[in-house]
Design a protein around this motif. Structure first.
Motif, mmCIF file in Angstrom:
data_model
loop_
_atom_site.group_PDB
_atom_site.id
_atom_site.type_symbol
_atom_site.label_atom_id
_atom_site.label_comp_id
_atom_site.label_asym_id
_atom_site.label_seq_id
_atom_site.Cartn_x
_atom_site.Cartn_y
_atom_site.Cartn_z
ATOM 1 N N THR A 269 0.841 -1.195 0.000
ATOM 2 C CA THR A 269 0.000 0.000 0.000
ATOM 3 C C THR A 269 0.880 1.251 0.000
ATOM 4 N N LEU A 270 0.253 2.388 -0.224
ATOM 5 C CA LEU A 270 0.964 3.657 -0.220
ATOM 6 C C LEU A 270 1.562 3.951 1.157
ATOM 7 N N PHE A 271 1.033 3.325 2.179
ATOM 8 C CA PHE A 271 1.518 3.527 3.551
ATOM 9 C C PHE A 271 3.032 3.335 3.643
ATOM 10 N N TRP A 272 3.541 2.261 3.046
ATOM 11 C CA TRP A 272 4.966 1.950 3.169
ATOM 12 C C TRP A 272 5.827 2.959 2.429
ATOM 13 N N LEU A 273 5.355 3.438 1.304
ATOM 14 C CA LEU A 273 6.111 4.458 0.577
ATOM 15 C C LEU A 273 6.238 5.723 1.416
ATOM 16 N N GLU A 274 5.152 6.162 2.020
ATOM 17 C CA GLU A 274 5.175 7.387 2.834
ATOM 18 C C GLU A 274 6.075 7.226 4.059
ATOM 19 N N ILE A 275 5.983 6.064 4.713
ATOM 20 C CA ILE A 275 6.781 5.831 5.914
ATOM 21 C C ILE A 275 8.272 5.810 5.592
ATOM 22 N N ILE A 276 8.651 5.125 4.527
ATOM 23 C CA ILE A 276 10.068 4.996 4.178
ATOM 24 C C ILE A 276 10.640 6.341 3.736
ATOM 25 N N VAL A 277 9.903 7.094 2.931
ATOM 26 C CA VAL A 277 10.385 8.412 2.503
ATOM 27 C C VAL A 277 10.539 9.340 3.709
ATOM 28 N N ALA A 278 9.561 9.316 4.632
ATOM 29 C CA ALA A 278 9.658 10.145 5.836
ATOM 30 C C ALA A 278 10.856 9.733 6.680
ATOM 31 N N GLY A 279 11.101 8.417 6.794
ATOM 32 C CA GLY A 279 12.246 7.951 7.564
ATOM 33 C C GLY A 279 13.569 8.372 6.948
ATOM 34 N N LEU A 280 13.682 8.279 5.618
ATOM 35 C CA LEU A 280 14.909 8.690 4.949
ATOM 36 C C LEU A 280 15.125 10.199 5.064
ATOM 37 N N PHE A 281 14.038 10.970 5.013
ATOM 38 C CA PHE A 281 14.167 12.410 5.207
ATOM 39 C C PHE A 281 14.667 12.724 6.613
ATOM 40 N N ALA A 282 14.167 11.986 7.614
ATOM 41 C CA ALA A 282 14.633 12.189 8.989
ATOM 42 C C ALA A 282 16.117 11.869 9.103
ATOM 43 N N VAL A 283 16.569 10.806 8.417
ATOM 44 C CA VAL A 283 17.999 10.461 8.425
ATOM 45 C C VAL A 283 18.813 11.573 7.774
#
Length: 304
Positions: A269-283
């Protein structure tokens, strides 16, 4: 001992940057907790959690993130423009929710026509009340956001004009202001002239805009870091793994492409795309924070 003025500014700048990461972490914790409360059933996207008890933190985190992105100065003029635009998009993502699930949208359509063959369990009074409440929230909050955004752009123009004799601002600053005005005018025009279309599409347009700004900021820093690295044996270094921003950018692109394919094929689902992009931005943001801000400013020598 009171901190030096430069140390005070450096600490404040550092704390604002750290606050952005904290806001993303808080949003993630809220989403995970709500997922646990509903039997670990993931919703189709992070944005769908707007309609759950996680709504307050979802909206607050994105509004706070957007305010910090606009307030902070980028390392370059182009990065500063992208951060400002990203902050504007983040606020719209927070305020204008994504559509509810297919069952709810079907119920809305059925309740909008005269029929006595509604599916079992469909209460048109409740459906219309929920639809009206969501619309009222968007109208109220977007009106306030547009007023605030207009005042913000006006204040920026006044500040730049007053500081013009100092030579701090060049064409790039005015170009950034022009882009912000165009985005603002487009949002205002669609909201006033085609409110239904705005409510249906603004979330998705803003979400893609926010993602594009984040990706562009990472690439700008990858290029800057590559150019600033000292030459080796008289030649510019070309090994990408040593450039942490390039690594983050490549991982972000790779993950996005892979997850988009999996999303379009119905695997994820789109959920995983949003979570991973947000996590990489935080990194990325954490890495840049430690790079740009020194640990401490040297203390003054003791008085005689």
């Amino acid at each position: 001992m009171r901190p030096l003025p430069n140390e005070t500014w450096a600490r404040s700048y550092r704390y604002v940057r750290i606050a952005m990461v904290a806001l993303l972490i808080g949003l993630g914790v809220s989403v995970i907790y709500q997922t646990g409360q509903q039997g670990w059933h993931l919703l189709s996207s992070v944005s769908a959690y707007y309609y759950t008890p996680a709504q307050s933190l979802f909206v607050g985190s994105l509004i706070g993130l957007g305010a910090c992105m606009i307030a902070l100065r980028g390392t370059t003029d182009l990065e500063d423009v992208l951060l400002n635009l990203g902050g504007m998009f983040a606020a719209v993502v927070a305020i204008v929710p994504t559509s509810r699930d297919n069952d709810f949208r079907t119920a809305v359509r059925l309740c909008g026509v005269a029929t006595d063959k509604l599916p079992d369990g469909v209460d048109c009074l409740s459906v219309r009340a929920l639809e009206a409440a969501a619309r009222a929230n968007v109208e109220n909050n977007m009106f306030a956001l547009l007023v605030l955004g207009g005042l913000g752009i006006l204040a920026t123009v006044v500040i730049v004009v007053r500081e013009r004799p100092s030579g701090r601002h060049g064409r790039s600053t005015w170009l950034g202001i022009l882009v912000a005005i165009l985005v603002y005018a487009a949002a205002l025009g669609v909201f006033v002239g085609a409110e239904d279309r705005f409510i249906d599409t603004a979330h998705y347009v803003a979400a893609f805009g926010l993602f594009g700004c984040i990706l562009a900021v990472v690439f700008i820093n990858a290029r800057r870091h590559q150019q600033e690295r000292p030459p080796v044996d008289g030649q510019a270094p070309t090994t990408l793994p040593r450039n942490r921003y390039s690594v983050i950018a490549l991982v972000m692109i790779g993950a996005t492409v892979l997850l988009l394919v999996l999303w379009l094929t119905g695997v994820f689902t789109l959920f995983w795309l949003e979570i991973i992009v947000a996590g990489l931005f935080a990194v990325f943001w954490t890495v840049q924070t430690f790079e740009q801000i020194p640990a401490e400013t040297a203390a003054p020598p003791p008085a005689d």
